[in-house]
Motif scaffolding. Structure first.
Motif, PDB file in Angstrom:
ATOM      1  N   LYS A 125       0.521  32.739 -34.834  1.00 28.00           N
ATOM      2  CA  LYS A 125      -0.613  32.159 -34.125  1.00 28.00           C
ATOM      3  C   LYS A 125      -1.909  32.939 -34.331  1.00 28.00           C
ATOM      4  CE  LYS A 125       0.749  29.711 -29.912  1.00 28.00           C
ATOM      5  NZ  LYS A 125       1.163  30.050 -28.534  1.00 28.00           N
ATOM      6  N   PHE A 126      -1.809  34.273 -34.251  1.00 25.59           N
ATOM      7  CA  PHE A 126      -3.032  35.088 -34.202  1.00 25.59           C
ATOM      8  C   PHE A 126      -3.229  35.969 -35.435  1.00 25.59           C
ATOM      9  CE2 PHE A 126      -1.096  34.857 -29.882  1.00 25.59           C
ATOM     10  CZ  PHE A 126      -1.889  33.819 -29.414  1.00 25.59           C
ATOM     11  N   GLY A 127      -2.385  35.787 -36.437  1.00 22.49           N
ATOM     12  CA  GLY A 127      -2.486  36.653 -37.609  1.00 22.49           C
ATOM     13  C   GLY A 127      -3.618  36.236 -38.538  1.00 22.49           C
ATOM     14  N   ILE A 128      -4.197  37.244 -39.207  1.00 20.26           N
ATOM     15  CA  ILE A 128      -5.359  36.949 -40.049  1.00 20.26           C
ATOM     16  C   ILE A 128      -4.957  36.235 -41.344  1.00 20.26           C
ATOM     17  CG2 ILE A 128      -5.433  39.160 -41.302  1.00 20.26           C
ATOM     18  CD1 ILE A 128      -8.530  38.990 -40.912  1.00 20.26           C
ATOM     19  N   ILE A 129      -3.724  36.433 -41.789  1.00 24.92           N
ATOM     20  CA  ILE A 129      -3.293  35.762 -43.027  1.00 24.92           C
ATOM     21  C   ILE A 129      -3.279  34.242 -42.827  1.00 24.92           C
ATOM     22  CG2 ILE A 129      -1.421  35.527 -44.708  1.00 24.92           C
ATOM     23  CD1 ILE A 129      -2.484  38.299 -44.883  1.00 24.92           C
ATOM     24  N   ASN A 130      -2.696  33.801 -41.716  1.00 23.82           N
ATOM     25  CA  ASN A 130      -2.689  32.367 -41.445  1.00 23.82           C
ATOM     26  C   ASN A 130      -4.093  31.836 -41.192  1.00 23.82           C
ATOM     27  OD1 ASN A 130      -0.046  31.877 -41.880  1.00 23.82           O
ATOM     28  ND2 ASN A 130       0.575  31.942 -39.723  1.00 23.82           N
ATOM     29  N   PHE A 131      -4.927  32.667 -40.593  1.00 25.28           N
ATOM     30  CA  PHE A 131      -6.317  32.280 -40.365  1.00 25.28           C
ATOM     31  C   PHE A 131      -7.014  32.002 -41.705  1.00 25.28           C
ATOM     32  CE2 PHE A 131     -10.763  33.846 -39.998  1.00 25.28           C
ATOM     33  CZ  PHE A 131     -11.242  32.900 -39.115  1.00 25.28           C
ATOM     34  N   ILE A 132      -6.777  32.906 -42.670  1.00 30.16           N
ATOM     35  CA  ILE A 132      -7.375  32.710 -43.999  1.00 30.16           C
ATOM     36  C   ILE A 132      -6.794  31.459 -44.663  1.00 30.16           C
ATOM     37  CG2 ILE A 132      -7.584  33.713 -46.317  1.00 30.16           C
ATOM     38  CD1 ILE A 132      -7.547  36.493 -44.888  1.00 30.16           C
ATOM     39  N   LEU A 133      -5.482  31.294 -44.542  1.00 26.32           N
ATOM     40  CA  LEU A 133      -4.845  30.114 -45.137  1.00 26.32           C
ATOM     41  C   LEU A 133      -5.452  28.826 -44.587  1.00 26.32           C
ATOM     42  CD1 LEU A 133      -1.018  30.970 -45.299  1.00 26.32           C
ATOM     43  CD2 LEU A 133      -2.692  30.991 -47.146  1.00 26.32           C
ATOM     44  N   GLU A 134      -5.669  28.803 -43.279  1.00 24.03           N
ATOM     45  CA  GLU A 134      -6.238  27.602 -42.675  1.00 24.03           C
ATOM     46  C   GLU A 134      -7.669  27.371 -43.138  1.00 24.03           C
ATOM     47  OE1 GLU A 134      -4.658  26.474 -38.434  1.00 24.03           O
ATOM     48  OE2 GLU A 134      -4.748  28.646 -38.603  1.00 24.03           O
ATOM     49  N   LEU A 179      -5.066  25.348 -46.147  1.00 23.66           N
ATOM     50  CA  LEU A 179      -3.599  25.328 -46.211  1.00 23.66           C
ATOM     51  C   LEU A 179      -3.005  25.355 -44.808  1.00 23.66           C
ATOM     52  CD1 LEU A 179      -3.150  27.896 -49.100  1.00 23.66           C
ATOM     53  CD2 LEU A 179      -2.767  25.435 -49.258  1.00 23.66           C
ATOM     54  N   LYS A 180      -1.733  25.048 -44.754  1.00 21.58           N
ATOM     55  CA  LYS A 180      -1.047  25.064 -43.457  1.00 21.58           C
ATOM     56  C   LYS A 180      -0.613  26.479 -43.102  1.00 21.58           C
ATOM     57  CE  LYS A 180       0.800  20.647 -42.256  1.00 21.58           C
ATOM     58  NZ  LYS A 180       1.589  19.589 -42.827  1.00 21.58           N
ATOM     59  N   PRO A 181      -0.666  26.828 -41.819  1.00 21.17           N
ATOM     60  CA  PRO A 181      -0.153  28.150 -41.431  1.00 21.17           C
ATOM     61  C   PRO A 181       1.359  28.244 -41.672  1.00 21.17           C
ATOM     62  CG  PRO A 181      -0.619  26.827 -39.500  1.00 21.17           C
ATOM     63  CD  PRO A 181      -1.159  26.075 -40.671  1.00 21.17           C
ATOM     64  N   VAL A 182       1.811  29.452 -41.950  1.00 18.06           N
ATOM     65  CA  VAL A 182       3.222  29.671 -42.270  1.00 18.06           C
ATOM     66  C   VAL A 182       3.843  30.568 -41.199  1.00 18.06           C
ATOM     67  CG1 VAL A 182       4.805  30.637 -43.973  1.00 18.06           C
ATOM     68  CG2 VAL A 182       2.700  29.507 -44.728  1.00 18.06           C
ATOM     69  N   ALA A 183       5.051  30.210 -40.759  1.00 20.82           N
ATOM     70  CA  ALA A 183       5.762  31.068 -39.800  1.00 20.82           C
ATOM     71  C   ALA A 183       6.475  32.153 -40.604  1.00 20.82           C
ATOM     72  CB  ALA A 183       6.747  30.258 -38.978  1.00 20.82           C
ATOM     73  N   TRP A 184       5.686  33.112 -41.128  1.00 21.61           N
ATOM     74  CA  TRP A 184       6.175  34.087 -42.100  1.00 21.61           C
ATOM     75  C   TRP A 184       7.455  34.780 -41.686  1.00 21.61           C
ATOM     76  CZ3 TRP A 184       4.138  34.156 -46.749  1.00 21.61           C
ATOM     77  CH2 TRP A 184       2.827  33.673 -46.919  1.00 21.61           C
ATOM     78  N   LEU A 185       7.479  35.279 -40.463  1.00 23.97           N
ATOM     79  CA  LEU A 185       8.559  36.191 -40.091  1.00 23.97           C
ATOM     80  C   LEU A 185       9.691  35.539 -39.308  1.00 23.97           C
ATOM     81  CD1 LEU A 185       6.400  39.306 -39.220  1.00 23.97           C
ATOM     82  CD2 LEU A 185       7.667  38.837 -41.320  1.00 23.97           C
ATOM     83  N   SER A 186       9.613  34.214 -39.118  1.00 20.95           N
ATOM     84  CA  SER A 186      10.711  33.619 -38.360  1.00 20.95           C
ATOM     85  C   SER A 186      11.366  32.458 -39.088  1.00 20.95           C
ATOM     86  CB  SER A 186      10.223  33.177 -36.980  1.00 20.95           C
ATOM     87  OG  SER A 186       9.107  32.353 -37.116  1.00 20.95           O
ATOM     88  N   GLU A 187      10.825  32.061 -40.217  1.00 22.49           N
ATOM     89  CA  GLU A 187      11.434  30.934 -40.913  1.00 22.49           C
ATOM     90  C   GLU A 187      12.304  31.394 -42.077  1.00 22.49           C
ATOM     91  OE1 GLU A 187       8.868  27.394 -42.077  1.00 22.49           O
ATOM     92  OE2 GLU A 187       9.202  27.319 -39.916  1.00 22.49           O
ATOM     93  N   ALA A 188      13.436  30.738 -42.232  1.00 22.88           N
ATOM     94  CA  ALA A 188      14.395  31.135 -43.257  1.00 22.88           C
ATOM     95  C   ALA A 188      13.780  31.142 -44.655  1.00 22.88           C
ATOM     96  CB  ALA A 188      15.590  30.195 -43.217  1.00 22.88           C
ATOM     97  N   ALA A 189      12.944  30.154 -44.955  1.00 24.92           N
ATOM     98  CA  ALA A 189      12.445  30.012 -46.317  1.00 24.92           C
ATOM     99  C   ALA A 189      11.394  31.057 -46.665  1.00 24.92           C
ATOM    100  CB  ALA A 189      11.875  28.616 -46.519  1.00 24.92           C
ATOM    101  N   THR A 190      10.690  31.587 -45.669  1.00 26.38           N
ATOM    102  CA  THR A 190       9.552  32.457 -45.985  1.00 26.38           C
ATOM    103  C   THR A 190       9.798  33.930 -45.703  1.00 26.38           C
ATOM    104  OG1 THR A 190       8.692  31.973 -43.796  1.00 26.38           O
ATOM    105  CG2 THR A 190       7.801  30.694 -45.636  1.00 26.38           C
ATOM    106  N   VAL A 191      10.781  34.219 -44.867  1.00 23.11           N
ATOM    107  CA  VAL A 191      10.886  35.599 -44.386  1.00 23.11           C
ATOM    108  C   VAL A 191      11.122  36.602 -45.517  1.00 23.11           C
ATOM    109  CG1 VAL A 191      13.331  35.376 -43.791  1.00 23.11           C
ATOM    110  CG2 VAL A 191      11.944  37.066 -42.630  1.00 23.11           C
TER     111      VAL A 191
END
Lengths: 276, 302
Positions: free
Chosen positions: B137-146, B150-162
């Motif tokens: 929600k509050f991370g700067i990486i997702n902020f930049i992606l948006e 681009l869509k924000p990514v649940a980096w540390l909780s999703e199986a595909a991205t972790v």
């Protein structure tokens, strides 16, 4: 034409270096910016880059919550004793492997080479049990003792001793010096770059090591900075402005030391890397 | 004559005794903390080891257990993922960055200090920092992606991205160190090679691919081995960034985090020992393969 080409060439290098530097330093800038915000500012959407007013109070809060002085003292103490221990144990063994002829020398040396390839996890469970048996769990000694016998250090220091011309100690032998005097008074001072590398290695290692401290020690007052910070993360992850303030306090001193002794650090790391 | 020989051998004997004496402290430490520990670990790997009581010999059961344990294979697969991609990215980026730093440009010291900073930062700080940067929600990486659509990514909780998130942090934190090594290697290259190539009319790219890279291959080889051994033992960032009770932990765990969990969370020390031995064997096999392959691509000067 030539000047234009030259400018174009270095411009490209500058742009690349700026991008790389930003990727490496940017996260630390964000760490600092977060640490001086209020909690509300850290969770504002869309993101707020700069705080309205600088909140130094976050540093006061984590300083009260978290025994930084103790952790700094522990880390410093462990580094110091490990360096002294290695200086005594590692360098004298390295001298023997470089200069003296004794039975079993090559076999022992090969066995040490083999040990270096073994991943550290192999030793962890038995070492932990040894510490339990010695009654050394939750002590600083447990963080020092196994790290003194640094096989890599012997290899590196042996290289340094071997690069010193043999004539030097042969002359000393003729003058009637004993082996210890040759080692201590004549050769050791000449391996100073090696000792500096060894010291930097020990420092970085103590600074970074995580698994062993969290296994063998339990309470905060016996942790290194690194392990203590890991414990802090486990306990509070909601208030990121405080956690980031803690992180800044933890990394800043090393960054300052590094900025001052940049040349020695880089040379030390490179030597340690390339001599291996 | 006779006396002389006796003197000579007396000196030799003294030298031998001194040698053994000088290595004695090191040897005693190694025997206790490495040799004994090593054999004890092998012993444990064939035993059932509880918190109390003596280890009980159970033959190959722990090893058989590893080969039938899906978690072991997940950990192995993840570890190989980190190793293959991690080593490749670390080597490529460190060579590229070192090459830029090796140019004589203004402000080199500033760039150098900036780029080296992650190498002297403790993993604990890096882990928590990136956990914040990658916050959903509050991370700067997702902020930049948006910001760039681009869509924000649940980096540390999703199986595909972790796994990719861990890889990103791993590479970011490791590159600095290898830049130092590569840069030292590049600075050791004799400038006459470059002059000769320039006389032959080689451009910047040709200098890089035809002079720098070939002469750097011994260092690249060394760095490949070292980074590979390091990444095969990846533990810190997974431990620091991923909560153990989430599914993301399953998808990111490495052999060493699994080892840690078995040994010090679940108290299955015998099985954990077997896992550590298997890891050791894997490291040795890959290292031997690398050593064998080096003659095809590493160029030694003389």
């Amino acid at each position: 034409m030539k000047i234009k080409k030259f400018i174009k060439g270095t411009m490209l290098v500058h742009i690349m270096l700026i991008i790389f530097s930003f990727i490496m330093v940017g996260p630390f800038i964000w760490m600092f910016l977060t640490s001086i915000k209020t909690y509300e500012e850290t969770i504002r959407i869309p993101l707020q880059i700069l705080p309205k007013a600088i909140q130094w109070i976050n540093y006061g809060i984590v300083y009260d919550k978290f025994p930084f002085l103790t952790l700094y003292f522990n880390t410093f103490f462990i580094t110091l004793i490990t360096i002294v221990g290695q200086l005594l144990v590692v360098s004298i063994a390295a001298y023997a492997f470089s200069r003296l002829i004794f039975p079993g020398k090559n076999v022992i040396f090969l066995m040490m080479l083999g040990l270096m390839m073994v991943p550290g996890q192999i030793f962890i469970i038995p070492r932990f049990q040894l510490m339990v048996q010695f009654n050394l769990t939750n002590t600083l000694t447990a963080l020092i003792l196994p790290n003194i016998f640094n096989v890599f250090g012997v290899f590196m220091m042996r290289q340094f001793f071997s690069s010193i011309p043999k004539e030097l100690d042969e002359a000393a032998v003729i003058d009637g010096c004993g082996y210890f005097i040759i080692y201590w008074k004549i050769l050791l001072p000449l391996t100073k770059p090696g000792l500096v590398s060894l010291g930097i290695m020990v420092m970085l290692n103590t600074w970074k090591e995580l698994m062993w401290p969290i296994i063998v020690n339990r309470t905060m007052d016996k942790m290194t900075l690194s392990a203590g910070l890991a414990m802090l993360i486990g306990e509070h992850t909601t208030y990121y402005e405080q956690v980031m303030a803690g992180a800044v306090i933890s990394v800043l001193p090393m960054i300052i030391i590094f900025a001052i002794f940049q040349k020695q650090f880089v040379a030390g790391i490179a030597r340690a890397g390339l001599k291996g | 004559m006779n006396k002389k020989r006796r003197n000579y051998s007396a000196r030799k004997r003294k030298e031998a005794a001194t040698g053994l004496l000088f290595i004695a402290p090191m040897m005693i430490g190694l025997i206790i903390f490495s040799a004994y520990a090593f054999f004890q670990n092998i012993h444990f790997s064939f035993s059932k080891v509880g918190t109390f009581g003596a280890p009980k010999f159970i033959g190959f059961d722990n090893y058989i257990r590893a080969f039938t344990d899906p978690n072991f294979f997940i950990a192995l697969k993840n570890t190989l993922f980190y190793t293959v991609f991690g080593v490749s990215f670390v080597i490529i980026f460190s060579v590229l960055i070192a090459n830029s730093l090796n140019k004589k440009v203004k402000g080199r010291t500033f760039y150098r200090v900036s780029i080296f900073i992650p190498a002297i930062t403790m993993p604990a700080a890096i882990g928590i920092l990136w956990r914040w940067l990658l916050n959903y929600k509050f991370g700067i990486i997702n902020f930049i992606l948006e910001r760039i659509g681009l869509k924000p990514v649940a980096w540390l909780s999703e199986a595909a991205t972790v796994k990719w998130a861990i890889l990103l942090v791993l590479v970011w934190s490791m590159v600095s160190y290898y830049v130092i090594i590569m840069l030292a290697g590049m600075q050791a290259i004799d400038s006459s090679y470059y002059e000769a190539a320039r006389v032959d009319g080689a451009g910047q790219l040709q200098l890089f691919f035809k002079v720098t890279i070939p002469l750097l291959t011994p260092i690249i080889f060394f760095s490949t081995i070292m980074s590979m051994i390091g990444i095969l033992q990846i533990f810190d960032f997974i431990y620091l960034m991923i909560q153990r009770d989430t599914i993301a932990y399953q998808y990111s765990m490495s052999m060493v985090t699994y080892f840690y969990e078995l040994a010090f969370v679940k108290d299955l020390r015998g099985y954990a020992s077997a896992v550590s031995i298997l890891l050791c064997i894997i490291i040795m096999i890959i290292t031997v393969i690398q050593m064998y392959l080096q003659k095809y691509w590493v160029k030694y000067d003389n």
